[in-house]
Design a protein around this motif. Structure first.
Motif, PDB file in Angstrom:
ATOM      1  N   LYS A 388       0.848  -1.178   0.000  1.00 56.39           N
ATOM      2  CA  LYS A 388       0.000   0.000   0.000  1.00 56.39           C
ATOM      3  C   LYS A 388       0.894   1.241   0.000  1.00 56.39           C
ATOM      4  N   THR A 389       0.282   2.399  -0.246  1.00 52.18           N
ATOM      5  CA  THR A 389       1.084   3.620  -0.388  1.00 52.18           C
ATOM      6  C   THR A 389       1.886   3.923   0.865  1.00 52.18           C
ATOM      7  N   ALA A 390       1.278   3.764   2.045  1.00 44.10           N
ATOM      8  CA  ALA A 390       2.009   4.033   3.287  1.00 44.10           C
ATOM      9  C   ALA A 390       3.200   3.089   3.425  1.00 44.10           C
ATOM     10  N   GLY A 391       3.027   1.825   3.070  1.00 43.77           N
ATOM     11  CA  GLY A 391       4.136   0.873   3.133  1.00 43.77           C
ATOM     12  C   GLY A 391       5.227   1.199   2.138  1.00 43.77           C
ATOM     13  N   LEU A 392       4.846   1.661   0.953  1.00 39.17           N
ATOM     14  CA  LEU A 392       5.843   2.041  -0.050  1.00 39.17           C
ATOM     15  C   LEU A 392       6.691   3.211   0.436  1.00 39.17           C
ATOM     16  N   PHE A 393       6.066   4.184   1.084  1.00 46.86           N
ATOM     17  CA  PHE A 393       6.842   5.313   1.601  1.00 46.86           C
ATOM     18  C   PHE A 393       7.764   4.870   2.735  1.00 46.86           C
ATOM     19  N   CYS A 394       7.384   3.824   3.463  1.00 48.70           N
ATOM     20  CA  CYS A 394       8.296   3.274   4.478  1.00 48.70           C
ATOM     21  C   CYS A 394       9.559   2.718   3.830  1.00 48.70           C
ATOM     22  N   VAL A 395       9.392   1.945   2.763  1.00 42.65           N
ATOM     23  CA  VAL A 395      10.549   1.380   2.049  1.00 42.65           C
ATOM     24  C   VAL A 395      11.377   2.500   1.432  1.00 42.65           C
ATOM     25  N   ALA A 396      10.709   3.508   0.874  1.00 42.93           N
ATOM     26  CA  ALA A 396      11.421   4.644   0.286  1.00 42.93           C
ATOM     27  C   ALA A 396      12.205   5.413   1.343  1.00 42.93           C
ATOM     28  N   ALA A 445       2.934   8.707   7.289  1.00 47.17           N
ATOM     29  CA  ALA A 445       2.016   8.972   8.398  1.00 47.17           C
ATOM     30  C   ALA A 445       0.663   9.455   7.892  1.00 47.17           C
ATOM     31  N   THR A 446       0.666  10.293   6.866  1.00 49.21           N
ATOM     32  CA  THR A 446      -0.591  10.821   6.336  1.00 49.21           C
ATOM     33  C   THR A 446      -1.454   9.704   5.762  1.00 49.21           C
ATOM     34  N   TYR A 447      -0.857   8.867   4.921  1.00 49.94           N
ATOM     35  CA  TYR A 447      -1.625   7.779   4.317  1.00 49.94           C
ATOM     36  C   TYR A 447      -2.069   6.758   5.368  1.00 49.94           C
ATOM     37  N   PHE A 448      -1.265   6.575   6.405  1.00 51.75           N
ATOM     38  CA  PHE A 448      -1.565   5.561   7.418  1.00 51.75           C
ATOM     39  C   PHE A 448      -2.640   6.037   8.392  1.00 51.75           C
ATOM     40  N   TRP A 449      -2.504   7.282   8.894  1.00 52.89           N
ATOM     41  CA  TRP A 449      -3.407   7.767   9.944  1.00 52.89           C
ATOM     42  C   TRP A 449      -4.555   8.606   9.407  1.00 52.89           C
ATOM     43  N   PHE A 450      -4.601   8.868   8.108  1.00 52.70           N
ATOM     44  CA  PHE A 450      -5.725   9.623   7.552  1.00 52.70           C
ATOM     45  C   PHE A 450      -7.073   9.003   7.917  1.00 52.70           C
ATOM     46  N   PRO A 451      -7.235   7.663   7.824  1.00 54.43           N
ATOM     47  CA  PRO A 451      -8.533   7.074   8.224  1.00 54.43           C
ATOM     48  C   PRO A 451      -8.898   7.365   9.672  1.00 54.43           C
ATOM     49  N   LYS A 452      -7.914   7.391  10.548  1.00 52.57           N
ATOM     50  CA  LYS A 452      -8.186   7.666  11.957  1.00 52.57           C
ATOM     51  C   LYS A 452      -8.525   9.142  12.170  1.00 52.57           C
ATOM     52  N   MET A 453      -7.867  10.028  11.434  1.00 48.67           N
ATOM     53  CA  MET A 453      -8.055  11.457  11.640  1.00 48.67           C
ATOM     54  C   MET A 453      -9.338  11.976  10.990  1.00 48.67           C
ATOM     55  N   PHE A 454      -9.708  11.401   9.837  1.00 48.90           N
ATOM     56  CA  PHE A 454     -10.834  11.948   9.075  1.00 48.90           C
ATOM     57  C   PHE A 454     -11.962  10.945   8.866  1.00 48.90           C
ATOM     58  N   GLY A 455     -11.763   9.705   9.266  1.00 48.20           N
ATOM     59  CA  GLY A 455     -12.819   8.706   9.139  1.00 48.20           C
ATOM     60  C   GLY A 455     -13.036   8.195   7.735  1.00 48.20           C
ATOM     61  N   ARG A 456     -12.131   8.505   6.820  1.00 47.07           N
ATOM     62  CA  ARG A 456     -12.234   8.054   5.431  1.00 47.07           C
ATOM     63  C   ARG A 456     -10.878   7.566   4.938  1.00 47.07           C
ATOM     64  N   MET A 457     -10.901   6.731   3.900  1.00 45.60           N
ATOM     65  CA  MET A 457      -9.674   6.198   3.320  1.00 45.60           C
ATOM     66  C   MET A 457      -9.196   7.107   2.193  1.00 45.60           C
TER      67      MET A 457
END
Length: 605
Positions: A388-396, A445-457
């Protein structure tokens, strides 16, 4: 008649409703003390700051690649900066100063700790709120005022300062004799810096107190998520470093406005004018500034390292390798960062023995940094990676962190640094290890926690479209800078007209095109952010199957964060096969005797 009477009686009620609505908006946004609201405010402040900095960098890069290109619209917008449509060298330095200041302070410092930290720290330790909600609110508005004061330098008669984000005296200490921007513009820059220091000290006090005093039952120090550890260590560094910078800024302001003599030496002549100062020492500013400045590198990178260390296992579906070792590396980096400031001053005429003394801890600090990088790489070994995008940014992040870190060995040697220090090699190095690595942590962090912060994916398709050009683009921008540095390309020059620099112009044009394209793809991220917040798919409470406490509450969390008292039963690294067929256990999820006790407790209730 009846209708008219009814309408007239409704007018006061409607006005009162408007007043109540206005009060509600002010209470919720302007005077909010809820850490989640303020965390979002910090996030959007950083978002505004980063796009402002990107726009400034585009102007700089365009000028470097095509220095004689005329921009008629630029002459209208900033007539003093580009009288004939061509940017003046002084205004190039002004853009460089504000770009660096915005990125270092209002993006790399603000977003990872003040933004995500303020939002998530109480959630991850199981607290209903920050320890001092009023300080949370005050810290944000002081930081916001600091940003406004910094941007106001574009609207004063002499424009922004030309002294760079490091603001070395005597250039920054003398006033208008030093050049454009060094009168009111430089004074406003110093005021902005002082305000920012105050805001960050308040944030640090809040973070330290919240971590130590508001942990949920069972949340021992050993069970703290790695993000909390990095935020805690960073807060301690901020509490030590920012007061030193504040004192230095106050001394510089007194030199400019109060007639003191901290940084300006005797007999200095600038613009054919003898300066009325005596006994100051310009190198004192460098000592004070870099005592803060090198820890500032890790104030930016440690929260990002913690974020990646927490998110990567969620997509690798295996525990972080050496979790407690990573915590130890974080503490070691934070401690050693205050012992290496002198390596920024190898070319200042430093005694060779002092240079070697600073070179040794500079090499030593690479050890915990290298171990941290190896632990992240080891976590990937044998992982069932979800790309997923958040995981890709971790590798990057791992890629750019290692790339930037390896080039630090060159700059740790006084003999090599003497040649490379004033070149584009340093620009490439600190952009990789401090800038891009921290930005990738913010993206993850944005891609990972966005669902928690805004309630949407967030849109995964747009996320992938954002990731790949960004990852490739940053290498196209900053990797060539190492070769420019080896060739002797001096940094902070507004135009490369020397004969030996002219053959390097194709490289600068390549970097400029890469910067324009990569920056444009950040608009994809911005659109994804806005569109997903309004129209994105509704998020589950724990869409990633993560373990930390914020995923055990609703998305977004209600006031008070948790409906019931939180009890923690394990650390945040509990990934792996379970008896019920899952591959993780949440920190608040009881097992064995703890589960029986929890169920019996609920039945009694």
């Amino acid at each position: 008649m009846t209708e008219n009477v009814a309408d007239s009686t409704n007018i006061p009620a409607t006005r009162e409703e408007h007043r109540q609505s206005l009060r509600s908006v002010l209470r919720h946004y302007m005077f909010a003390a809820d850490h989640k609201t303020i965390g979002k405010q910090y996030f959007f402040l950083s978002l505004l700051a980063v796009f402002t900095a990107i726009a400034l960098s585009w102007l700089m890069r365009f000028h470097l690649a095509w220095p004689m290109a005329r921009l008629p619209w630029f002459a209208k917008v900033a007539p003093n900066a580009a009288p004939s449509g061509i940017m003046t060298p002084e205004y190039y330095l002004s853009l460089l100063t504000i770009h660096g200041t915005i990125m270092v302070f209002f993006v790399l410092t603000t977003a990872p700790i003040s933004g995500f930290g303020t939002y998530l720290l109480p959630l991850q330790v199981g607290a209903p709120e920050m320890a001092f909600p009023s300080l949370t609110r005050l810290g944000f508005w002081i930081t916001c005022a600091s940003f406004v004061v910094l941007l106001s330098t574009f609207f004063v008669p002499d424009g922004p300062p030309i002294s760079g984000w490091t603001a070395y005296p005597p250039l920054s200490a003398l006033g208008s004799d030093s050049g454009p921007g060094e009168a009111l513009g430089q004074t406003l820059w110093i005021v902005s810096l002082g305000l920012f220091c105050v805001g960050q000290v308040l944030t640090a006090i809040n973070f330290i107190t919240t971590t130590l005093d508001l942990r949920a039952k069972g949340m021992t120090l050993a069970r703290l998520p790695i993000t909390v550890w990095t935020w805690f260590v960073t807060a301690v560094m901020m509490l030590i470093g920012f007061p030193v910078l504040f004192a230095a800024a106050l001394m510089l302001l007194l030199d400019r406005l109060g007639g003191t003599n901290f940084f300006v030496p005797t007999g200095l002549v600038v613009s054919d004018t003898l300066q009325h100062h005596a006994g100051g020492e310009p190198l004192l500013w460098q000592h004070l500034f870099w005592f803060f400045g090198h820890p500032e590198v890790y104030i930016a990178i440690l929260p990002a390292l913690g974020i990646i260390s927490l998110i990567l296992p969620a997509f690798a579906r295996k525990p972080l390798l050496g979790e407690h070792t990573m915590t130890g590396c974080t503490i070691a980096i934070g401690t050693l960062s205050f012992l290496v400031w002198g390596h920024h001053m190898f070319v200042s005429g430093m005694n060779p023995f002092s240079a070697m003394t600073f070179s040794l801890p500079t090499l030593i600090i690479t050890l915990p940094s290298a171990i941290a990088g190896l632990l992240l790489i080891g976590t990937l070994y044998g992982a069932k990676m979800r790309f997923k995008t958040a995981g890709l940014f971790c590798v990057a992040f791992i890629s750019v962190f290692v790339t930037g870190g390896l080039t630090g060995f060159f700059l740790a040697q006084p003999s090599l640094d003497s040649y490379l220090h004033a070149t584009y090699f340093v620009v490439g190095h600190f952009h990789f290890v401090m800038g891009v690595a921290a930005i990738f942590g913010i993206f993850a962090a944005t891609y990972f926690w966005f669902p928690k912060m805004f309630g949407r994916m967030m849109s995964e398709r747009l996320g992938q479209l954002h990731f790949w050009p960004t990852f490739i683009g940053v290498y196209c921008i900053f990797m060539p800078m190492y070769f420019l540095g080896f060739a002797g390309n001096v940094r902070r020059y507004a135009q490369f007209s020397d004969d030996y620099l002219l053959p390097l112009m194709p490289v600068h044009k390549f970097i400029t095109v890469a910067a324009l394209v990569t920056g444009a793809f950040q608009l994809v991220f911005l659109w994804n952010l806005i569109w997903s917040a309004v129209r994105g798919e509704r998020a589950a409470d724990n869409p990633w199957g993560a373990t930390t406490l914020e995923w055990s509450t609703s998305s977004p969390p209600a006031p008070g964060n948790f409906d019931v008292s939180v009890v923690v039963y394990r650390n945040a690294n509990a990934y792996g096969p379970t008896d019920d067929g899952r591959d993780f256990r949440a920190q608040s999820e009881p097992t064995g005797a703890s589960a029986i006790s929890a169920r019996s407790g609920r039945s009694r209730e």
